[in-house]
Scaffold this active site. Structure first.
Site, PDB file in Angstrom:
ATOM      1  N   ASP A  86       0.854  -1.196   0.000  1.00 10.34           N
ATOM      2  CA  ASP A  86       0.000   0.000   0.000  1.00 10.34           C
ATOM      3  C   ASP A  86       0.889   1.245   0.000  1.00 10.34           C
ATOM      4  O   ASP A  86       2.117   1.163  -0.151  1.00 10.34           O
ATOM      5  CB  ASP A  86      -1.005  -0.048   1.155  1.00 10.34           C
ATOM      6  CG  ASP A  86      -0.390   0.200   2.528  1.00 10.34           C
ATOM      7  OD1 ASP A  86       0.852   0.358   2.624  1.00 10.34           O
ATOM      8  OD2 ASP A  86      -1.148   0.238   3.528  1.00 10.34           O
ATOM      9  N   HIS A  87       0.265   2.399   0.179  1.00 14.01           N
ATOM     10  CA  HIS A  87       1.003   3.662   0.122  1.00 14.01           C
ATOM     11  C   HIS A  87       2.057   3.776   1.220  1.00 14.01           C
ATOM     12  O   HIS A  87       3.064   4.449   1.039  1.00 14.01           O
ATOM     13  CB  HIS A  87       0.026   4.836   0.216  1.00 14.01           C
ATOM     14  CG  HIS A  87      -0.914   4.728   1.373  1.00 14.01           C
ATOM     15  ND1 HIS A  87      -1.964   3.825   1.383  1.00 14.01           N
ATOM     16  CD2 HIS A  87      -0.952   5.368   2.569  1.00 14.01           C
ATOM     17  CE1 HIS A  87      -2.612   3.944   2.530  1.00 14.01           C
ATOM     18  NE2 HIS A  87      -2.016   4.857   3.269  1.00 14.01           N
ATOM     19  N   HIS A 132       8.887 -23.795  10.129  1.00  7.48           N
ATOM     20  CA  HIS A 132       7.799 -24.382  10.922  1.00  7.48           C
ATOM     21  C   HIS A 132       6.426 -24.214  10.279  1.00  7.48           C
ATOM     22  O   HIS A 132       5.566 -25.074  10.445  1.00  7.48           O
ATOM     23  CB  HIS A 132       7.755 -23.737  12.317  1.00  7.48           C
ATOM     24  CG  HIS A 132       8.872 -24.184  13.203  1.00  7.48           C
ATOM     25  ND1 HIS A 132       8.844 -24.025  14.571  1.00  7.48           N
ATOM     26  CD2 HIS A 132      10.062 -24.777  12.924  1.00  7.48           C
ATOM     27  CE1 HIS A 132       9.958 -24.513  15.099  1.00  7.48           C
ATOM     28  NE2 HIS A 132      10.728 -24.956  14.120  1.00  7.48           N
ATOM     29  N   ARG A 171       7.188 -33.119  12.054  1.00  8.94           N
ATOM     30  CA  ARG A 171       6.014 -32.831  12.900  1.00  8.94           C
ATOM     31  C   ARG A 171       5.238 -31.605  12.425  1.00  8.94           C
ATOM     32  O   ARG A 171       4.048 -31.463  12.702  1.00  8.94           O
ATOM     33  CB  ARG A 171       6.441 -32.656  14.358  1.00  8.94           C
ATOM     34  CG  ARG A 171       7.263 -31.404  14.629  1.00  8.94           C
ATOM     35  CD  ARG A 171       7.836 -31.389  16.045  1.00  8.94           C
ATOM     36  NE  ARG A 171       8.503 -30.140  16.383  1.00  8.94           N
ATOM     37  CZ  ARG A 171       9.749 -29.825  16.008  1.00  8.94           C
ATOM     38  NH1 ARG A 171      10.461 -30.672  15.265  1.00  8.94           N
ATOM     39  NH2 ARG A 171      10.289 -28.686  16.386  1.00  8.94           N
ATOM     40  N   HIS A 172       5.909 -30.723  11.712  1.00  5.86           N
ATOM     41  CA  HIS A 172       5.249 -29.501  11.263  1.00  5.86           C
ATOM     42  C   HIS A 172       4.269 -29.759  10.120  1.00  5.86           C
ATOM     43  O   HIS A 172       3.348 -28.973   9.911  1.00  5.86           O
ATOM     44  CB  HIS A 172       6.292 -28.466  10.838  1.00  5.86           C
ATOM     45  CG  HIS A 172       7.274 -28.147  11.915  1.00  5.86           C
ATOM     46  ND1 HIS A 172       6.923 -27.514  13.077  1.00  5.86           N
ATOM     47  CD2 HIS A 172       8.602 -28.432  12.024  1.00  5.86           C
ATOM     48  CE1 HIS A 172       7.987 -27.385  13.857  1.00  5.86           C
ATOM     49  NE2 HIS A 172       9.020 -27.945  13.242  1.00  5.86           N
ATOM     50  N   CYS A 221       2.964  -3.104   4.222  1.00  7.92           N
ATOM     51  CA  CYS A 221       2.140  -1.936   4.571  1.00  7.92           C
ATOM     52  C   CYS A 221       2.860  -1.214   5.705  1.00  7.92           C
ATOM     53  O   CYS A 221       4.055  -1.424   5.904  1.00  7.92           O
ATOM     54  CB  CYS A 221       0.705  -2.341   4.923  1.00  7.92           C
ATOM     55  SG  CYS A 221       0.511  -3.356   6.396  1.00  7.92           S
ATOM     56  N   GLY A 222       2.177  -0.351   6.427  1.00 12.96           N
ATOM     57  CA  GLY A 222       2.860   0.403   7.464  1.00 12.96           C
ATOM     58  C   GLY A 222       3.415  -0.488   8.562  1.00 12.96           C
ATOM     59  O   GLY A 222       4.575  -0.376   8.953  1.00 12.96           O
ATOM     60  N   THR A 223       2.568  -1.359   9.078  1.00 12.13           N
ATOM     61  CA  THR A 223       2.989  -2.263  10.152  1.00 12.13           C
ATOM     62  C   THR A 223       3.177  -3.708   9.691  1.00 12.13           C
ATOM     63  O   THR A 223       3.765  -4.510  10.417  1.00 12.13           O
ATOM     64  CB  THR A 223       1.921  -2.301  11.259  1.00 12.13           C
ATOM     65  OG1 THR A 223       0.695  -2.768  10.668  1.00 12.13           O
ATOM     66  CG2 THR A 223       1.702  -0.932  11.875  1.00 12.13           C
ATOM     67  N   GLY A 224       2.602  -4.063   8.564  1.00 11.44           N
ATOM     68  CA  GLY A 224       2.540  -5.458   8.127  1.00 11.44           C
ATOM     69  C   GLY A 224       1.335  -6.190   8.699  1.00 11.44           C
ATOM     70  O   GLY A 224       0.985  -7.278   8.226  1.00 11.44           O
ATOM     71  N   ILE A 225       0.709  -5.591   9.715  1.00  9.73           N
ATOM     72  CA  ILE A 225      -0.376  -6.288  10.414  1.00  9.73           C
ATOM     73  C   ILE A 225      -1.609  -6.408   9.518  1.00  9.73           C
ATOM     74  O   ILE A 225      -2.176  -7.501   9.356  1.00  9.73           O
ATOM     75  CB  ILE A 225      -0.736  -5.548  11.719  1.00  9.73           C
ATOM     76  CG1 ILE A 225       0.435  -5.599  12.708  1.00  9.73           C
ATOM     77  CG2 ILE A 225      -1.981  -6.170  12.354  1.00  9.73           C
ATOM     78  CD1 ILE A 225       0.246  -4.694  13.926  1.00  9.73           C
ATOM     79  N   GLY A 226      -2.025  -5.306   8.944  1.00 12.70           N
ATOM     80  CA  GLY A 226      -3.220  -5.343   8.096  1.00 12.70           C
ATOM     81  C   GLY A 226      -3.044  -6.275   6.919  1.00 12.70           C
ATOM     82  O   GLY A 226      -3.961  -7.049   6.570  1.00 12.70           O
ATOM     83  N   MET A 227      -1.877  -6.222   6.300  1.00 12.54           N
ATOM     84  CA  MET A 227      -1.603  -7.108   5.155  1.00 12.54           C
ATOM     85  C   MET A 227      -1.663  -8.578   5.581  1.00 12.54           C
ATOM     86  O   MET A 227      -2.227  -9.423   4.870  1.00 12.54           O
ATOM     87  CB  MET A 227      -0.235  -6.803   4.559  1.00 12.54           C
ATOM     88  CG  MET A 227      -0.183  -5.557   3.725  1.00 12.54           C
ATOM     89  SD  MET A 227      -1.171  -5.705   2.215  1.00 12.54           S
ATOM     90  CE  MET A 227      -0.370  -4.449   1.186  1.00 12.54           C
TER      91      MET A 227
HETATM   92  C1  RB5 Z   1      -1.968   2.949   6.424  1.00 11.03           C
HETATM   93  O1  RB5 Z   1      -1.931   4.173   7.063  1.00 11.03           O
HETATM   94  C2  RB5 Z   1      -1.770   1.826   7.440  1.00 11.03           C
HETATM   95  O2  RB5 Z   1      -2.898   1.723   8.262  1.00 11.03           O
HETATM   96  C3  RB5 Z   1      -1.476   0.522   6.747  1.00 11.03           C
HETATM   97  O3  RB5 Z   1      -0.361   0.673   5.941  1.00 11.03           O
HETATM   98  C4  RB5 Z   1      -1.158  -0.676   7.638  1.00 11.03           C
HETATM   99  O4  RB5 Z   1      -0.184  -0.356   8.580  1.00 11.03           O
HETATM  100  C5  RB5 Z   1      -2.301  -1.399   8.207  1.00 11.03           C
HETATM  101  O5  RB5 Z   1      -2.142  -2.411   8.883  1.00 11.03           O
END
Ligand code: RB5
Length: 152
Positions: free
Chosen positions: A9-10, A99, A133-134, A66-72
């Site tokens: 993303d951006h 694993h 095992r994995h 993405c910014g944190t990788g969490i959303g992706m």
């Molecule tokens: C965008 O501002 C941000 O929310 C996105 O890149 C990401 O970090 C979401 O998990």
């Protein structure tokens, strides 16, 4: 197959561009799904594009930034054929392959620097699934509905 797909993303596209170059330098073919500039997009759409490319057999692995990788990572793991691992260092990148047989590396551009991200990518691409095992555990990830918890 030696193709790796990238999508960002951006907040992640600059690091994604850097990793595209790194992957090419390592000898991988690259499928770059964008974005290519900083206009705002929604990370679930970018994760879905990468999941579709994997489903079509266009790439062996994927990288999402993405910014944190969490959303992706959350978005990608909604797709049943995807095992996306949010990694922050070489150890998580190695264990994601050994694993979890992860096929997608998720990274946070606001969390890890470009050196660490390149090290994660290199490790992810050069580490084999350990099997053993994995294998049983990874197979359970693909069962629908997910299996009931089992006692030892
Ligand atoms: C965008 O501002 C941000 O929310 C996105 O890149 C990401 O970090 C979401 O998990």
């Amino acid at each position: 197959m030696t193709t790796i797909a990238f999508s960002a993303d951006h907040a992640g596209y600059l690091l994604k561009n850097d990793l595209v170059k790194a992957a090419r330098a390592l000898g991988w073919e690259v499928l770059d799904l964008g974005v290519h500039e900083g206009h705002a997009v929604d990370y679930p759409d970018m994760a879905a594009a990468l999941a579709a490319a994997l489903a079509r057999g266009q790439a062996r692995f994927g990288v999402l930034v993405c910014g944190t990788g969490i959303g992706m990572a959350i978005a990608a793991n909604r797709h049943p054929h995807v095992r996306a691992a949010l990694c922050h260092d070489v150890t998580t990148a190695r264990l994601a392959r050994e694993h979890n047989d992860a096929n997608v590396l998720a990274l946070g551009a606001r969390i890890v620097g470009s050196e660490v991200a390149r090290d994660c990518l290199r490790t992810f691409l050069t580490t084999e699934f350990a099997g053993g095992r994995h294998t049983r555990r990874v197979a359970k990830l693909s069962q629908a509905p997910l299996p009931e918890p089992q006692a030892e």
